[in-house]
Design a protein around this motif. Structure first.
Motif, short mmCIF file in Angstrom:
data_model
loop_
_atom_site.label_atom_id
_atom_site.label_comp_id
_atom_site.label_asym_id
_atom_site.label_seq_id
_atom_site.Cartn_x
_atom_site.Cartn_y
_atom_site.Cartn_z
N TYR A 139 -48.01 -56.47 -17.71
CA TYR A 139 -48.20 -55.45 -18.68
C TYR A 139 -47.89 -53.81 -18.34
O TYR A 139 -48.12 -52.93 -19.32
CB TYR A 139 -49.05 -55.52 -20.19
CG TYR A 139 -48.72 -56.58 -20.86
CD1 TYR A 139 -47.07 -57.45 -20.59
CD2 TYR A 139 -49.58 -57.77 -21.53
CE1 TYR A 139 -46.39 -58.77 -21.52
CE2 TYR A 139 -48.81 -58.74 -22.12
CZ TYR A 139 -47.84 -59.06 -21.83
OH TYR A 139 -47.42 -60.37 -22.68
N ASP A 140 -48.80 -53.50 -17.21
CA ASP A 140 -48.54 -51.92 -16.62
C ASP A 140 -47.16 -51.91 -16.14
O ASP A 140 -47.64 -52.47 -14.26
CB ASP A 140 -49.36 -52.18 -16.23
CG ASP A 140 -50.18 -50.36 -15.63
OD1 ASP A 140 -48.70 -50.34 -15.04
OD2 ASP A 140 -51.37 -50.07 -15.60
N PHE A 141 -46.22 -51.39 -16.22
CA PHE A 141 -44.92 -51.13 -15.29
C PHE A 141 -45.42 -50.85 -14.09
O PHE A 141 -44.73 -51.31 -13.49
CB PHE A 141 -43.49 -51.81 -16.13
CG PHE A 141 -43.88 -51.83 -16.78
CD1 PHE A 141 -43.33 -53.27 -16.88
CD2 PHE A 141 -43.39 -51.45 -18.25
CE1 PHE A 141 -42.91 -54.56 -17.89
CE2 PHE A 141 -42.42 -52.29 -19.12
CZ PHE A 141 -42.64 -53.65 -18.89
N ASP A 168 -39.81 -57.41 -25.79
CA ASP A 168 -38.75 -56.46 -26.56
C ASP A 168 -37.89 -56.21 -25.19
O ASP A 168 -37.80 -56.62 -23.84
CB ASP A 168 -40.02 -55.11 -26.15
CG ASP A 168 -38.64 -53.72 -26.93
OD1 ASP A 168 -37.44 -53.16 -26.19
OD2 ASP A 168 -39.37 -53.27 -27.51
N LEU A 169 -36.27 -56.06 -25.60
CA LEU A 169 -35.25 -56.28 -24.62
C LEU A 169 -35.46 -54.99 -23.48
O LEU A 169 -35.53 -54.84 -22.29
CB LEU A 169 -34.34 -56.36 -25.58
CG LEU A 169 -33.46 -57.43 -26.20
CD1 LEU A 169 -32.72 -57.12 -26.75
CD2 LEU A 169 -33.61 -58.34 -24.96
N ALA A 170 -36.41 -53.42 -23.74
CA ALA A 170 -36.12 -52.91 -22.76
C ALA A 170 -37.24 -53.11 -21.88
O ALA A 170 -37.29 -52.26 -20.93
CB ALA A 170 -36.99 -51.74 -23.78
N HIS A 171 -37.82 -54.07 -22.42
CA HIS A 171 -39.07 -54.65 -21.15
C HIS A 171 -38.71 -55.23 -20.24
O HIS A 171 -39.18 -55.19 -18.93
CB HIS A 171 -40.28 -55.14 -22.50
CG HIS A 171 -41.11 -54.05 -22.76
ND1 HIS A 171 -41.95 -54.89 -23.83
CD2 HIS A 171 -41.63 -52.58 -22.56
CE1 HIS A 171 -42.75 -53.57 -24.18
NE2 HIS A 171 -42.11 -52.05 -23.82
N MET A 175 -38.83 -54.32 -16.31
CA MET A 175 -39.23 -55.10 -15.70
C MET A 175 -38.08 -55.54 -14.36
O MET A 175 -38.96 -55.66 -13.32
CB MET A 175 -40.58 -55.85 -16.04
CG MET A 175 -41.05 -57.41 -15.20
SD MET A 175 -41.68 -56.45 -14.34
CE MET A 175 -43.40 -56.37 -14.94
N ALA A 176 -36.99 -56.10 -14.75
CA ALA A 176 -35.87 -56.93 -13.68
C ALA A 176 -35.80 -55.41 -12.62
O ALA A 176 -35.40 -55.86 -11.59
CB ALA A 176 -35.24 -57.33 -14.75
N ALA A 177 -36.17 -54.61 -13.22
CA ALA A 177 -35.76 -53.02 -12.45
C ALA A 177 -36.51 -53.08 -11.62
O ALA A 177 -36.43 -53.06 -10.09
CB ALA A 177 -34.92 -52.20 -13.46
N TYR A 234 -33.03 -64.42 -16.40
CA TYR A 234 -31.98 -65.03 -15.52
C TYR A 234 -30.71 -63.88 -15.10
O TYR A 234 -30.06 -63.63 -14.28
CB TYR A 234 -31.79 -66.05 -15.84
CG TYR A 234 -30.81 -67.36 -15.28
CD1 TYR A 234 -30.47 -67.73 -13.59
CD2 TYR A 234 -29.06 -66.96 -15.65
CE1 TYR A 234 -29.42 -68.21 -13.22
CE2 TYR A 234 -28.41 -67.32 -15.44
CZ TYR A 234 -28.01 -67.76 -14.20
OH TYR A 234 -26.82 -68.54 -13.41
N THR A 235 -30.63 -63.17 -16.31
CA THR A 235 -29.26 -62.75 -16.35
C THR A 235 -29.26 -60.87 -15.77
O THR A 235 -28.73 -60.33 -15.83
CB THR A 235 -28.69 -62.35 -17.92
OG1 THR A 235 -29.51 -61.82 -19.03
CG2 THR A 235 -28.35 -63.72 -18.50
N ARG A 236 -31.00 -60.61 -15.57
CA ARG A 236 -31.02 -59.43 -15.25
C ARG A 236 -31.20 -59.30 -14.02
O ARG A 236 -31.51 -58.24 -13.39
CB ARG A 236 -32.05 -58.90 -16.19
CG ARG A 236 -31.76 -58.38 -17.19
CD ARG A 236 -32.89 -57.78 -18.38
NE ARG A 236 -32.49 -57.76 -19.68
CZ ARG A 236 -32.37 -58.72 -20.02
NH1 ARG A 236 -31.81 -59.58 -20.75
NH2 ARG A 236 -32.04 -57.61 -21.45
N LEU A 237 -32.45 -60.33 -13.11
CA LEU A 237 -32.52 -60.40 -11.40
C LEU A 237 -31.78 -60.43 -10.73
O LEU A 237 -30.66 -61.87 -10.85
CB LEU A 237 -33.74 -61.28 -11.53
CG LEU A 237 -35.31 -60.84 -12.37
CD1 LEU A 237 -35.82 -62.38 -11.81
CD2 LEU A 237 -35.60 -59.89 -11.89
#
Length: 311
Positions: A139-141, A168-171, A175-177, A234-237
């Protein structure tokens, strides 16, 4: 029909235990290896043996479970000796889970694994304690990125990470980035939903002792959250980073849903604890029946192909 390609190996099926369930001792691990499970993962280990939290620390509830185990385990060397001794005797690679009580402990364990003869897959649990007053590591990016940068400066063996649920979608985006910057083998999503509370109304009491009754929630309760996290990652990585789906898998339909959301392997925790290793036979048969009814001959025909409503 259920064959699954993962880490350059074809597994008989995508089913595994979730770390922490039926994997404490070599006896339990051998029982997993002899079961219908396609693979298995060791108990999340710390460097030294840990007794864990006082009992009662696990409680089955009607729609799942609540626990605050406190990472009881037999120590890094116990599981590493087991994995190295058995890895050439099993058909599938062994998954090896670590969950240090600090960032430094995780780095130290990964250095030991890197220098060892272990040739399986390591799973780093980033849902572990952080410094006081801070959230879980994942939770600490910025800290997550810092840790992975350190890890991949020396660790060259296959590595996956286990994440807590995000809401949250922003999270998911953030995280994916971060994760896309690293040569991860997979992301395991999700760990239990933290700090739930279950009450015994007759006794007017909590049901587990540690943390005044607060504990991680697993089972049917968390399946929608697990599916959302599997789908989101799956849709972001990057396609090279596979997804291990964990959370709320009780039957073949649950397994099918996780695969439809994009998971490649599936881990089962609460229901394995309730039913034992025979659960893998049942879920494999139920998943095959669903696939036959739908006309699918392989998992790859439907994996990740969840439809959205576009009209």
């Amino acid at each position: 029909m259920l064959q699954t390609n993962f880490v350059d190996y074809t597994f008989e099926n995508p089913l595994m235990n979730a770390s922490g369930v039926h994997c404490m001792t070599d006896k339990e691990l051998d029982e997993l290896s002899a079961s219908k499970a396609g693979a298995f993962v060791t108990k999340s280990t710390t460097i030294n043996l840990r007794e864990g939290n006082p009992s009662p620390r696990y409680y089955d509830v009607p729609l799942g479970s609540i626990n605050s185990m406190g990472l009881p385990n037999l120590g890094l060397q116990y599981y590493l000796d087991y994995a190295i001794d058995r890895q050439d005797k099993f058909d599938a690679p062994i998954f090896f889970s670590i969950a240090g009580m600090s960032v430094a402990e995780n780095i130290e364990m990964l250095e030991v694994i890197q220098a060892s003869d272990f040739n399986g897959v390591t799973e780093l649990n980033l849902s572990c304690p952080n410094v006081p007053g801070k959230p879980q590591v994942a939770y600490d990016f910025p800290l997550t990125e810092e840790i992975l940068t350190k890890v991949f400066s020396f660790f060259t063996k296959p590595l996956g990470i286990k994440l807590p649920p995000y809401f949250d979608l922003a999270h998911f985006d953030e995280m994916a980035a971060i994760l896309n910057k690293f040569p991860l083998t997979y992301v395991n999503s999700i760990n239990s939903v933290g700090n739930g509370l279950y009450i015994d109304v007759e006794q007017e009491s909590v049901v587990i002792k540690p943390k005044d009754g607060f504990g991680g929630i697993g089972g049917e309760y968390i399946k929608p959250t697990a599916l959302a996290n599997v789908r989101a990652f799956y849709t972001r990585l990057n396609p090279s980073i596979k997804i291990v789906g964990t959370g709320g898998i009780r039957n073949g339909q649950d397994a099918f849903e996780h695969l439809l959301c994009g998971a490649t392997m599936l881990q089962i925790g609460t229901e394995l604890h309730k039913e034992g290793p025979a659960i893998f036979d049942r879920i494999a048969a139920e998943l095959e029946a669903i696939m036959e009814e739908k006309g699918y001959e392989t998992i790859d025909e439907f994996r990740g192909k969840l439809k959205s409503i576009t009209d």
